[in-house]
Design an enzyme around this catalytic site. Structure first.
Site, mmCIF file in Angstrom:
data_model
loop_
_atom_site.group_PDB
_atom_site.id
_atom_site.type_symbol
_atom_site.label_atom_id
_atom_site.label_comp_id
_atom_site.label_asym_id
_atom_site.label_seq_id
_atom_site.Cartn_x
_atom_site.Cartn_y
_atom_site.Cartn_z
ATOM 1 N N ASP A 155 0.871 -1.177 0.000
ATOM 2 C CA ASP A 155 0.000 0.000 0.000
ATOM 3 C C ASP A 155 0.909 1.229 0.000
ATOM 4 O O ASP A 155 2.137 1.117 -0.161
ATOM 5 C CB ASP A 155 -1.016 -0.054 1.157
ATOM 6 C CG ASP A 155 -0.388 0.177 2.533
ATOM 7 O OD1 ASP A 155 0.852 0.346 2.613
ATOM 8 O OD2 ASP A 155 -1.132 0.193 3.527
ATOM 9 N N CYS A 164 3.215 -3.042 4.038
ATOM 10 C CA CYS A 164 2.386 -1.880 4.376
ATOM 11 C C CYS A 164 3.112 -1.135 5.495
ATOM 12 O O CYS A 164 4.316 -1.331 5.681
ATOM 13 C CB CYS A 164 0.957 -2.278 4.724
ATOM 14 S SG CYS A 164 0.753 -3.327 6.178
ATOM 15 N N GLY A 165 2.406 -0.282 6.224
ATOM 16 C CA GLY A 165 3.071 0.492 7.269
ATOM 17 C C GLY A 165 3.620 -0.406 8.369
ATOM 18 O O GLY A 165 4.768 -0.274 8.796
ATOM 19 N N THR A 166 2.791 -1.323 8.812
ATOM 20 C CA THR A 166 3.183 -2.242 9.902
ATOM 21 C C THR A 166 3.401 -3.676 9.427
ATOM 22 O O THR A 166 3.986 -4.472 10.152
ATOM 23 C CB THR A 166 2.065 -2.298 10.963
ATOM 24 O OG1 THR A 166 0.864 -2.769 10.308
ATOM 25 C CG2 THR A 166 1.808 -0.932 11.584
ATOM 26 N N ILE A 225 1.045 -5.629 9.394
ATOM 27 C CA ILE A 225 0.005 -6.373 10.121
ATOM 28 C C ILE A 225 -1.265 -6.527 9.282
ATOM 29 O O ILE A 225 -1.795 -7.627 9.133
ATOM 30 C CB ILE A 225 -0.312 -5.705 11.477
ATOM 31 C CG1 ILE A 225 0.929 -5.720 12.379
ATOM 32 C CG2 ILE A 225 -1.461 -6.431 12.176
ATOM 33 C CD1 ILE A 225 0.781 -4.879 13.656
ATOM 34 N N MET A 251 -1.692 -6.295 6.077
ATOM 35 C CA MET A 251 -1.423 -7.156 4.909
ATOM 36 C C MET A 251 -1.399 -8.627 5.321
ATOM 37 O O MET A 251 -1.971 -9.483 4.630
ATOM 38 C CB MET A 251 -0.080 -6.779 4.277
ATOM 39 C CG MET A 251 -0.094 -5.479 3.508
ATOM 40 S SD MET A 251 -1.051 -5.628 1.970
ATOM 41 C CE MET A 251 -0.355 -4.275 1.013
ATOM 42 N N HIS A 269 10.286 -24.190 9.015
ATOM 43 C CA HIS A 269 9.291 -24.862 9.865
ATOM 44 C C HIS A 269 7.859 -24.750 9.373
ATOM 45 O O HIS A 269 7.069 -25.670 9.563
ATOM 46 C CB HIS A 269 9.349 -24.303 11.296
ATOM 47 C CG HIS A 269 10.647 -24.601 11.990
ATOM 48 N ND1 HIS A 269 10.824 -24.395 13.333
ATOM 49 C CD2 HIS A 269 11.834 -25.082 11.522
ATOM 50 C CE1 HIS A 269 12.059 -24.741 13.683
ATOM 51 N NE2 HIS A 269 12.693 -25.159 12.588
ATOM 52 N N ARG A 298 7.131 1.066 8.424
ATOM 53 C CA ARG A 298 7.249 1.997 9.552
ATOM 54 C C ARG A 298 7.911 1.303 10.745
ATOM 55 O O ARG A 298 8.085 1.913 11.796
ATOM 56 C CB ARG A 298 5.869 2.534 9.936
ATOM 57 C CG ARG A 298 5.269 3.395 8.833
ATOM 58 C CD ARG A 298 3.842 3.821 9.114
ATOM 59 N NE ARG A 298 3.259 4.425 7.918
ATOM 60 C CZ ARG A 298 1.962 4.478 7.661
ATOM 61 N NH1 ARG A 298 1.092 3.970 8.524
ATOM 62 N NH2 ARG A 298 1.520 5.032 6.554
ATOM 63 N N ARG A 352 9.080 -33.580 10.645
ATOM 64 C CA ARG A 352 8.056 -33.328 11.675
ATOM 65 C C ARG A 352 7.287 -32.037 11.403
ATOM 66 O O ARG A 352 6.122 -31.901 11.781
ATOM 67 C CB ARG A 352 8.683 -33.315 13.071
ATOM 68 C CG ARG A 352 9.593 -32.134 13.350
ATOM 69 C CD ARG A 352 10.244 -32.256 14.734
ATOM 70 N NE ARG A 352 10.902 -31.038 15.156
ATOM 71 C CZ ARG A 352 12.093 -30.627 14.719
ATOM 72 N NH1 ARG A 352 12.755 -31.338 13.832
ATOM 73 N NH2 ARG A 352 12.628 -29.512 15.168
ATOM 74 N N HIS A 353 7.947 -31.096 10.705
ATOM 75 C CA HIS A 353 7.267 -29.831 10.399
ATOM 76 C C HIS A 353 6.178 -30.026 9.353
ATOM 77 O O HIS A 353 5.190 -29.305 9.333
ATOM 78 C CB HIS A 353 8.289 -28.796 9.930
ATOM 79 C CG HIS A 353 9.355 -28.534 10.941
ATOM 80 N ND1 HIS A 353 9.075 -27.996 12.174
ATOM 81 C CD2 HIS A 353 10.684 -28.777 10.925
ATOM 82 C CE1 HIS A 353 10.190 -27.906 12.877
ATOM 83 N NE2 HIS A 353 11.178 -28.376 12.144
HETATM 84 C C1 RB5 Z 1 -2.001 2.753 6.535
HETATM 85 O O1 RB5 Z 1 -2.037 3.950 7.223
HETATM 86 C C2 RB5 Z 1 -1.665 1.616 7.492
HETATM 87 O O2 RB5 Z 1 -2.746 1.387 8.322
HETATM 88 C C3 RB5 Z 1 -1.294 0.380 6.722
HETATM 89 O O3 RB5 Z 1 -0.191 0.642 5.913
HETATM 90 C C4 RB5 Z 1 -0.927 -0.828 7.540
HETATM 91 O O4 RB5 Z 1 0.022 -0.513 8.526
HETATM 92 C C5 RB5 Z 1 -2.047 -1.581 8.088
HETATM 93 O O5 RB5 Z 1 -1.888 -2.606 8.788
#
Ligand code: RB5
Length: 145
Positions: A8, A65-67, A69, A71, A98, A109, A132-133
């Site tokens: 993103d 993406c930023g975090t 998370i 995605m 694994h 970020r 095993r994995h």
């Molecule tokens: C966008 O501001 C941010 O929320 C996105 O890049 C991402 O971190 C979401 O998990």
């Protein structure tokens, strides 16, 4: 190996870094954007890439993406996807050995371009250990049915 990559607006710089790495490693890839100046919604990029990996069009997928998370949460909703959220090299190696992860996500970020490149390089060049994995990954596949 064929790799699908997308980000993103929050992950454009690391996406460009990883595209350069894919070029250097001679790995076939397709870049699915975003080509965005303003903000976009990460699920609009995560789902198409995850579906292309799940249906076998691509072997692996990389999302930024930023975090990382959002995605990774979205990608892991797609049946057949094992997307690892990665911000360290130990986990990059371990998740391939694994979990046989077929996708990875990172947050621009959270980490810088140098570490992101190292993580992706390790993740792209590490094989699944099986054994095993494999039994454990099979339990995830069974649950998905
Ligand atoms: C966008 O501001 C941010 O929320 C996105 O890049 C991402 O971190 C979401 O998990």
């Amino acid at each position: 190996m064929k790799v699908a990559i997308a980000s993103d607006h929050g992950g454009i710089n690391i996406r460009k870094e990883i595209v350069a790495l894919l070029e250097e490693m001679g790995i076939e890839y397709e870049d699915f954007g975003c080509e965005c100046d303003s903000s976009v919604d990460y699920p609009d990029y995560a789902f198409p890439v995850a579906e292309k990996v799940a249906n076998g069009e691509f072997d692996r997928g990389i999302l930024i993406c930023g975090t990382g998370i959002g995605m990774s949460i979205a990608a892991n909703k797609v049946k057949g996807i094992r997307c690892a959220l990665l911000h360290d090299t130990f986990s990059a190696r371990a998740t391939r050995e694994h979990n046989d992860s077929n996708m990875m996500a990172m947050g621009e970020r959270v980490i810088g371009p140098g570490l992101a490149r190292d993580i992706a390089k390790i993740w792209l060049s590490t094989d699944f250990e099986g054994g095993r994995h494999e039994n454990r990954v099979n339990k995830i596949k069974e649950y998905e049915k």
